[in-house]
Design an enzyme around this catalytic site. Structure first.
Site, PDB file in Angstrom:
ATOM      1  N   HIS A  76      -3.648   5.875   3.376  1.00 21.58           N
ATOM      2  CA  HIS A  76      -4.403   4.808   2.714  1.00 21.58           C
ATOM      3  C   HIS A  76      -4.122   3.440   3.341  1.00 21.58           C
ATOM      4  O   HIS A  76      -5.032   2.683   3.654  1.00 21.58           O
ATOM      5  CB  HIS A  76      -4.073   4.797   1.215  1.00 21.58           C
ATOM      6  CG  HIS A  76      -5.018   3.978   0.391  1.00 21.58           C
ATOM      7  ND1 HIS A  76      -4.843   2.624   0.164  1.00 21.58           N
ATOM      8  CD2 HIS A  76      -6.151   4.314  -0.265  1.00 21.58           C
ATOM      9  CE1 HIS A  76      -5.824   2.173  -0.604  1.00 21.58           C
ATOM     10  NE2 HIS A  76      -6.638   3.178  -0.882  1.00 21.58           N
ATOM     11  N   SER A 100     -10.943  -0.318  -2.107  1.00 20.36           N
ATOM     12  CA  SER A 100      -9.706  -0.398  -1.328  1.00 20.36           C
ATOM     13  C   SER A 100      -9.965  -0.902   0.087  1.00 20.36           C
ATOM     14  O   SER A 100      -9.080  -1.483   0.712  1.00 20.36           O
ATOM     15  CB  SER A 100      -9.046   0.987  -1.222  1.00 20.36           C
ATOM     16  OG  SER A 100      -8.349   1.303  -2.386  1.00 20.36           O
ATOM     17  N   ASP A 137       0.832  -1.201   0.000  1.00 24.99           N
ATOM     18  CA  ASP A 137       0.000   0.000   0.000  1.00 24.99           C
ATOM     19  C   ASP A 137       0.864   1.247   0.000  1.00 24.99           C
ATOM     20  O   ASP A 137       2.032   1.212  -0.398  1.00 24.99           O
ATOM     21  CB  ASP A 137      -0.951  -0.032   1.208  1.00 24.99           C
ATOM     22  CG  ASP A 137      -2.323   0.531   0.878  1.00 24.99           C
ATOM     23  OD1 ASP A 137      -2.407   1.747   0.656  1.00 24.99           O
ATOM     24  OD2 ASP A 137      -3.310  -0.234   0.848  1.00 24.99           O
TER      25      ASP A 137
END
Length: 555
Positions: free
Chosen positions: A300, A469, A83
């Site tokens: 994220h 995601s 990620d």
């Protein structure tokens, strides 16, 4: 100062035509110091049960309560999160970060001789040994166009191109078309935003002058009553924008988002890879990166990790899905498109250093070094590793539009330990499918919670977000939970368990995203993925128990 009503109406109309009368939500809202800041019906809804709670979650809480109360896990499952970076010191990930026991932190040595110096918690493939890191990158089609344009920009017909080079010429044409379309879109958006900002500043100045302060609130504006029509026009304009969900903050955030696209993602001159000084087209050029797994953008990877491994029952933040789990942090995804080489090396690192599951919440539309990734995922499959990938947020049919990376290899074969995940919401009905989610009867395996998800944010904060995601780590978390109790299963068998035990909705109709029209189309939910279902931990554990018993009886 007079504000022409026609100008205000014209600017508002152009915003409506541009598709952001309410500015689009970015990946996540502003973080808060506590989950108390959010609608409590959204906190941990991903763990609720479709039968007992009438919420289309994953049945995780029910599984712990009814199936796992007196059951100890047999194995700690390592989930590699490839990620943007992870805040490994987050309060809700305490004790959940994988540690390389063979490496001595901070001594500048490759103690375990795995090729990575001081890789205590994973590796950052977006930096150099001096600690410099890439945050922003261009999109892959921008990189391809930059590379191919010198060769093909003066060619007017494919007939001028030698047969062996024609596939590359077609790629050039496609990247050029994609680039020009995106560039025009964002330039138009930037112009519209500039016009809107001009009116916004005029409105703010009029209201500030009337209220005799620049520090006014929405309530102050609502209370304005004056015979001055200019002030009342300004008041009406601002209140109408707020009623549509626009705030000054969201406008400024979207303006910054648009500027970043033009200055970084779509800039043919922007080349941040220079700080790494590697050859991105050579898979053997591996001496790069650093041990910084947090990086400049952990916004994220942190929520992704929280959904998998957030501490359960600590009255703090959210409840992750798996308890006996460790997160291996691999930073390989910039703001922009990831490089195939970085992803391939990250997958290989994960496999070689003991990961059981690899979560991949990233994707793109071009993959020039796909062969690197193909070899890496084949290697993962051969080592009994489960690969979980987000289907993407382009609102497209993945059966028709390829979204990379993909389980389908260049030779046409498929990875059997790969799960592709779409995003679903809390409630049955037309909005069951995320308005942004990709789908595909052949290419998407199942759906998982990915709309209005509350998870972790860096610096001990929390945020609400949308995206496949966040559906992908929900499936990775369920997989880790099941595997920790049933390690006898192979990765392929675990995939079979998750798919066969999904909650199916054979009669449920849902609207699905449709880029060809502004209206969403209606379809059977069962036609949007191969299973027609949503991942379910309770059902998966029951099926795993049954499958393991069958395996044992045969042995």
């Amino acid at each position: 100062m007079n504000i022409p009503i026609r100008k205000i109406q014209r600017t508002s109309a152009s915003l409506l035509l541009a598709g952001f009368s309410v500015f689009p939500a970015l990946a996540q809202d502003d973080p808060a110091p506590s989950v108390a800041a959010f609608d409590q019906t959204l906190v941990n809804w991903h763990n609720l049960d479709p039968v007992q709670d009438q919420i289309q979650g994953t049945g995780v809480n029910r599984a712990y309560k009814e199936l796992l109360t007196n059951k100890k896990p047999k194995k700690t499952v390592v989930v590699a999160v490839i990620d943007s970076g992870i805040d490994i010191t987050h309060e809700d990930l305490k004790g959940k970060i994988w540690t390389n026991q063979k490496e001595i932190a901070g001594n500048g040595q490759d103690d375990d001789q795995n090729g990575y110096v001081d890789d205590v918690h994973g590796w950052g493939f977006l930096g150099n040994a001096q600690g410099e890191n890439i945050r922003y990158e261009t999109y892959e089609y921008v990189r391809l166009l930059r590379k191919l344009a010198p060769t093909y920009q003066n060619i007017s017909s494919i007939k001028e191109v030698p047969l062996a080079q024609q596939p590359e010429y077609k790629t050039y044409l496609l990247t050029k078309q994609t680039y020009e379309k995106e560039l025009a879109k964002y330039q138009q958006t930037q112009q519209t935003l500039a016009a809107f900002e001009k009116v916004l500043i005029q409105v703010q100045n009029v209201l500030a002058s009337h209220l005799k302060t620049k520090e006014y609130t929405l309530q102050d504006v609502q209370r304005i009553s004056t015979p001055d029509q200019n002030v009342m026009n300004a008041r009406a304009w601002l209140l109408e924008k707020y009623s549509r969900g626009l705030t000054v903050e969201s406008f400024l955030k979207y303006k910054e988002h648009t500027d970043t696209f033009l200055e970084k993602h779509l800039n043919l001159e922007f080349n941040p890879r220079a700080i790494i000084a590697d050859n991105p087209e050579s898979i053997t050029d591996t001496k790069y990166g650093n041990s910084d797994v947090v990086g400049p953008r952990p916004t994220h990877g942190t929520p992704v990790s929280g959904l998998i491994a957030g501490l359960r029952g600590n009255n703090l933040g959210i409840d992750g899905i798996a308890e006996d789990v460790q997160i291996m942090a691999l930073r390989a995804v910039p703001e922009g498109d990831e490089r195939d080489k970085d992803i391939a090396l990250a997958i290989r690192y994960a496999v070689d250093n003991g990961a059981n599951i690899i979560n991949m919440s990233f994707g793109k539309t071009f993959s020039p070094q796909k062969s690197f990734v193909d070899e890496a995922v084949k290697y993962a499959e051969s080592k009994n590793v489960l690969l979980v990938h987000a289907a993407g947020n382009e609102a497209t049919d993945n059966d028709k539009v390829t979204h990379y990376p993909t389980r389908v290899l260049n030779d046409g074969s498929q990875i059997k330990t790969w799960i592709e995940v779409g995003a679903s919401s809390r409630m049955l009905g037309k909005d069951l499918v995320g308005v942004f989610s990709n789908y595909g009867k052949q290419t998407v395996d199942l759906f998982a919670p990915g709309v209005n998800i509350v998870s972790l944010a860096p610096e001990n904060k929390y945020a609400k977000m949308d995206g496949t995601s966040f559906s992908s780590p929900v499936v990775s978390g369920v997989a880790a939970l099941v595997w920790s109790h049933y390690p006898e299963l192979t990765a392929a068998e675990l995939k079979e368990v998750l798919l066969k035990s999904a909650t199916v909705y054979p009669k449920e109709m849902a609207l699905y995203p449709n880029l060809e029209s502004e209206t969403r189309k209606k379809a059977k939910f069962s036609d949007l993925s191969s299973t027609g279902g949503i991942v379910n931990a309770y059902n998966a554990l029951l099926l795993a128990e049954k499958m393991v018993k069958q395996k044992n009886s045969k042995s």
